[in-house]
Write a protein that holds these residues in place. Structure first.
Motif: not given
Length: 277
Positions: A164, A170-171, A194, A202, A210-211, A260
Motif C-alpha cells: 500500500l 500514501d497509498t 484499503y 488502518d 502495516h503497509r 513491507d
C-alpha cells in the motif's frame, strides 16, 4: 476560346476529432493454456499477450509448462482494464510467475482501473500462480479480482501480495476480491479494501499500521485425510505476523501483514505448507 477552370481553393486541414476519454484508456487481455502431452510433459498451445501483458515461455526441466508475465508498459492506470486468463487442462502442470511487481498508478483520466485474473484447473492438473506484489501508488484507484475454478482432483498454489503505497508516500485505494470454487462449490470468497474512503482500514482491527499484506492459498485433495493445523507465525524481529488456517475444501490459507513486501514474503515462505508434490 476555352477558359481554364478556376484553381481549386486549398482545403484547410481538418481539426483532429475529439477522442472520448474511454477510448484513450487501455483494455488488454492475456491468455495462457497448458495441456498434457502424451510424453507426460505439459505444453503451451495458447500463449497470447497484448498491451502491457507480455508473456514469456520459460525453460523447464521437470515437465511443467512455465510462463513469466512481463510488464511491457506502465499499467494499470486510471480507467484501464487488464485481464489474464490461465487454464491448466486435464493432467497438466502450469507454473506462472512475473518478472516484476505490478504498479497501479493514478493516470491522467478519472475512473477506477481493473485488474482481473481468471484461473481454471481441470482434473488431475496443477496450477501455481505466483506473481510479484501489486503496489498501489498514491492517487491510484484499483479493483482487483481473482476467480479460480477447480475440478475435484485439481491442485492449486496461489500467492497474492499487496503493498500500500511506494516508499515514503500514501497509498492509493484498493478493493480486492478472491473467489475460489472447487467442483462447483465455493471454497473461499473474500473481499478486502484499503486506502482513502475505506473506514477503519488502518486501525488495529485491520492492518494496525502495516503497509503490506499477503496470502498463500494451497488446495490439495490430500488435505481431506490430513488437514493442515492452525498456526500463528511471527517474524523474528517483530516485523509482522501471519496465521495458517485450514479450510474446508480441502485447502490451507496463510494470511500475513507486515511493514513491507520483503517481510510479507518471508512470513509466507516460513509457513512452509506441505503439499506432497
Amino acid at each position: 476560346m476555352t477558359l481554364a477552370p478556376p484553381p481549386l481553393a486549398s482545403a484547410a486541414p481538418a481539426a483532429p476529432a475529439a477522442v472520448p476519454p474511454a477510448a484513450r484508456q487501455l483494455c488488454a487481455t492475456a491468455r495462457i493454456t497448458a495441456v498434457a502431452a502424451p510424453s507426460g510433459e505439459s505444453r503451451l498451445p495458447v500463449l497470447d499477450g497484448e498491451g502491457p501483458l507480455a508473456l514469456r515461455r520459460l525453460t523447464s526441466h521437470d515437465g511443467a509448462a512455465r510462463v513469466c508475465v512481463v510488464g511491457a508498459m506502465s499499467a494499470p492506470v486510471g480507467g484501464d482494464h487488464l485481464r489474464i486468463e490461465a487454464a491448466a487442462g486435464p493432467g497438466s502442470d502450469l507454473r506462472v510467475t512475473a518478472a516484476a511487481a505490478t504498479l497501479a498508478l493514478p493516470g491522467h483520466h478519472p475512473g477506477t482501473a481493473r485488474y482481473d485474473v481468471a484461473l481454471d484447473v481441470a482434473d488431475g492438473a496443477r496450477l501455481d500462480w505466483l506473481p510479484e506484489p501489486l503496489i498501489t501508488a498514491a492517487g491510484s484507484d484499483l479493483l482487483q479480482t481473482t476467480t479460480v475454478d477447480l475440478a475435484a482432483t485439481a491442485r492449486l498454489v496461489l500467492r497474492e501480495e499487496q503493498v500500500l503505497g511506494r516508499a515514503g508516500e500514501d497509498t492509493g485505494r484498493l478493493a480486492a476480491r478472491l473467489t475460489v470454487r472447487r467442483a462447483g462449490r465455493v471454497l473461499l470468497d473474500q473481499e478486502t479494501a484499503y486506502g482513502p474512503g475505506v473506514p477503519g482500514w488502518d486501525t488495529a482491527a485491520v492492518l494496525a499500521g502495516h503497509r503490506a499484506v499477503g496470502q498463500l492459498l494451497v488446495v490439495d485433495p490430500a488435505y481431506e485425510e490430513q488437514p493442515v493445523p492452525v498456526r500463528i507465525l511471527g517474524a523474528p524481529d517483530g516485523a509482522g505476523q501471519a496465521v495458517v488456517t485450514p479450510l474446508a475444501g480441502p485447502a490451507a490459507l496463510v494470511t500475513a501483514v507486515a511493514p513491507d513486501a520483503l517481510a510479507v514474503r518471508r512470513l509466507l515462505d516460513a509457513a512452509a505448507i506441505p503439499t506432497g508434490w
